[in-house]
Design an enzyme around this catalytic site. Sequence first.
Site, PDB file in Angstrom:
ATOM      1  N   ASP A   1      11.344 -94.440  40.388  1.00 20.38           N
ATOM      2  CA  ASP A   1      11.197 -94.411  38.945  1.00 20.38           C
ATOM      3  C   ASP A   1      12.330 -95.035  38.156  1.00 20.38           C
ATOM      4  O   ASP A   1      12.267 -95.088  36.934  1.00 20.38           O
ATOM      5  CB  ASP A   1      10.955 -92.990  38.435  1.00 20.38           C
ATOM      6  CG  ASP A   1      11.977 -92.017  38.969  1.00 20.38           C
ATOM      7  OD1 ASP A   1      13.044 -92.464  39.423  1.00 20.38           O
ATOM      8  OD2 ASP A   1      11.700 -90.806  38.958  1.00 20.38           O
TER       9      ASP A   1
ATOM     10  N   LYS B   1       9.602 -94.986  33.468  1.00 18.00           N
ATOM     11  CA  LYS B   1       9.411 -95.602  32.157  1.00 18.00           C
ATOM     12  C   LYS B   1       9.943 -97.014  32.183  1.00 18.00           C
ATOM     13  O   LYS B   1      11.025 -97.281  32.647  1.00 18.00           O
ATOM     14  CB  LYS B   1      10.212 -94.826  31.108  1.00 18.00           C
ATOM     15  CG  LYS B   1       9.333 -93.928  30.256  1.00 18.00           C
ATOM     16  CD  LYS B   1      10.159 -93.287  29.177  1.00 18.00           C
ATOM     17  CE  LYS B   1      10.969 -92.165  29.771  1.00 18.00           C
ATOM     18  NZ  LYS B   1      11.481 -91.139  28.983  1.00 18.00           N
TER      19      LYS B   1
ATOM     20  N   MET C   1      22.944 -87.206  30.724  1.00 20.74           N
ATOM     21  CA  MET C   1      21.875 -87.273  29.706  1.00 20.74           C
ATOM     22  C   MET C   1      22.395 -86.800  28.343  1.00 20.74           C
ATOM     23  O   MET C   1      21.661 -86.156  27.596  1.00 20.74           O
ATOM     24  CB  MET C   1      20.688 -86.395  30.123  1.00 20.74           C
ATOM     25  CG  MET C   1      20.054 -86.850  31.422  1.00 20.74           C
ATOM     26  SD  MET C   1      18.668 -85.819  31.921  1.00 20.74           S
ATOM     27  CE  MET C   1      19.518 -84.426  32.634  1.00 20.74           C
TER      28      MET C   1
HETATM   29  N1  SAH Z   1      20.016 -86.918  40.007  1.00 20.02           N
HETATM   30  C1  SAH Z   1      20.878 -87.817  39.264  1.00 20.02           C
HETATM   31  C2  SAH Z   1      20.948 -87.478  37.794  1.00 20.02           C
HETATM   32  C3  SAH Z   1      19.628 -87.541  37.083  1.00 20.02           C
HETATM   33  S1  SAH Z   1      19.738 -87.237  35.382  1.00 20.02           S
HETATM   34  C4  SAH Z   1      22.269 -87.839  39.919  1.00 20.02           C
HETATM   35  O1  SAH Z   1      22.562 -87.010  40.784  1.00 20.02           O
HETATM   36  O2  SAH Z   1      23.057 -88.721  39.573  1.00 20.02           O
HETATM   37  C5  SAH Z   1      19.943 -88.863  34.742  1.00 20.02           C
HETATM   38  C6  SAH Z   1      21.291 -89.000  34.086  1.00 20.02           C
HETATM   39  O3  SAH Z   1      22.259 -89.302  35.067  1.00 20.02           O
HETATM   40  C7  SAH Z   1      21.400 -90.134  33.098  1.00 20.02           C
HETATM   41  O4  SAH Z   1      20.925 -89.759  31.826  1.00 20.02           O
HETATM   42  C8  SAH Z   1      22.883 -90.368  33.077  1.00 20.02           C
HETATM   43  O5  SAH Z   1      23.544 -89.404  32.300  1.00 20.02           O
HETATM   44  C9  SAH Z   1      23.261 -90.115  34.503  1.00 20.02           C
HETATM   45  N2  SAH Z   1      23.343 -91.352  35.299  1.00 20.02           N
HETATM   46  C10 SAH Z   1      22.674 -91.637  36.414  1.00 20.02           C
HETATM   47  N3  SAH Z   1      23.044 -92.837  36.912  1.00 20.02           N
HETATM   48  C11 SAH Z   1      23.980 -93.316  36.081  1.00 20.02           C
HETATM   49  C12 SAH Z   1      24.770 -94.504  36.054  1.00 20.02           C
HETATM   50  N4  SAH Z   1      24.660 -95.439  36.999  1.00 20.02           N
HETATM   51  N5  SAH Z   1      25.637 -94.675  35.047  1.00 20.02           N
HETATM   52  C13 SAH Z   1      25.768 -93.739  34.085  1.00 20.02           C
HETATM   53  N6  SAH Z   1      25.052 -92.606  34.062  1.00 20.02           N
HETATM   54  C14 SAH Z   1      24.187 -92.377  35.051  1.00 20.02           C
END
Ligand code: SAH
Length: 512
Positions: free
Chosen positions: A39, A61, A176
């Site tokens: 996704d 999305k 987020m």
């Molecule tokens: N399961 C994921 C998080 C999912 S929530 C994890 O463990 O990383 C999604 C949020 O993760 C985004 O809104 C952002 O805040 C953060 N995020 C994920 N990848 C990112 C990246 N490469 N750079 C900055 N923020 C990131």
Amino acid sequence: METMKKGAVFLVGAGPGDPELITAKGMMRLNDCDAVVYDSLSSDRLLALAPETAERIYVGKRAGRHSMKQEEINELLVRLGNEGKKVVRLKGGDPFVFGRGGEEIQALQAAEIPYETVPGVTSAVAVPESVGIPVTHRAMSRSFHVMTGHTLAEGETLPPDFPAFARLSGTLVFLMGLGNLHPIVEGLLEAGKPADLPAAVIENGTLPEERLVRGTLADIEEKAAEAGIKTPAIIVVGETAALDMSSTLRRPLDGIQVCVTGTESFSDRLIRSLTALGAKAENVCRLGLKSYSGGPEMRRAYGNLSSYSWAVFTSANGVRLFLEGLLAAGKDFRSLGHLKLAAVGRGTAQELRRWGFLADYVPDRYQVEDLAQGLTELADGGDRILIPRSRDGSHALNEALEAEGIPYDDIVLYEVTAEWRERERLAEILGQSQYLTFASGSGVNAFFDGLTEEERRGLDHIRIVCIGGVTARALEKRGRKADIVAETYNIPGMTAAVVKDAAVSGDTREKR
Ligand code: SAH
């Protein structure tokens, strides 16, 4: 292990963005699956690890498309599992960190579909780290706390436990949270955090587009807005946000950005090779090959091989698809023993060689016109020439053979399809890049066919790298000269050409 009738679902952590930050176990699950459900654009970059035959199902999305609801994703996973498939469900970062992975597991449990989770590198730790911010540091931050800034969304009210978060002395990491940066900063200040407490916002951490803004609680909001920071982004608040432990390794392609075009597996290998030397590289136009080697025309050709005296190949892909198709048709290479073989260029001849065939003829200058000229000298009306090639093949060959009265069959062996990645951002990405690479004439055609006139003009600044002479000629036909043609027609050759060119341009940049 008992053989799986029901299939299984593997919830795999894709890591924070950089495709090399997936785990070895996650990679193995991807290497051997029947379907991938993904996704985010970052996991998109991992798709090359799945078998070509695996179904790729996008549920996120993307501009103009609605994302699937969580319930629909759950149902999809259950359905694929029930069909007996090995399904990889790729989740950004770690599946259980704000990823709704738990809900997917519950649905699989209810449907009694076997599953496994494969942990991933979470962005909460890796994204700050990528810009040099450690989430803990001796005597500075003894804990770190990961929270979502999303629950703030409605009415911009802080959750009831926010003052408790704010009183924590460790590093605070908000996922987020970008859309709520204002209430987050305000809430922290109200709860007593000092205005000069370091803070940072990181967009697209670990990816080529990574951007970092540093500041304090007093000014981070303004600075992030000024820089136009977009999602996905992570907010880090705490003393360690002022540290800079970013990598000091210097590599020959640091600071260089490359746009790659080509098939998924080729692009993936070229990108790895370039990024290992410090470049930021991404695929802007992914080419697909639709093979007709099992179609009626090719079946007839495989059945009548003895009626031909020459086979002519105009691309390495053509060689591979032709030979694979031959085996699939139940024949082997002995059925080719009587044929003379011609290849348009060195790359095509090299591919023949890899399969154990030496080309009888390769023109000195690598273009179809020269190939045609040479063939008319070597063959005559008593010959019959088989030309299995791509649909967009040049007519020059047919015309030359017809003029000399040499019989031939020009058969569509495959078709090249182009799929754009982030088409709407193409101009921007090209604008930021110094190099654009092509690995085939059909690749050049597919790319230029898809460009607007304005985007075409936008290519003037970029240096174009071609894998070899044939590709360079195709580019020339589009009114553009190749800036660099690789000396050896493969990935190391293209990489070396970029390194050499970047060193020279780097020198002239410094002198200016
Ligand atoms: N399961 C994921 C998080 C999912 S929530 C994890 O463990 O990383 C999604 C949020 O993760 C985004 O809104 C952002 O805040 C953060 N995020 C994920 N990848 C990112 C990246 N490469 N750079 C900055 N923020 C990131």
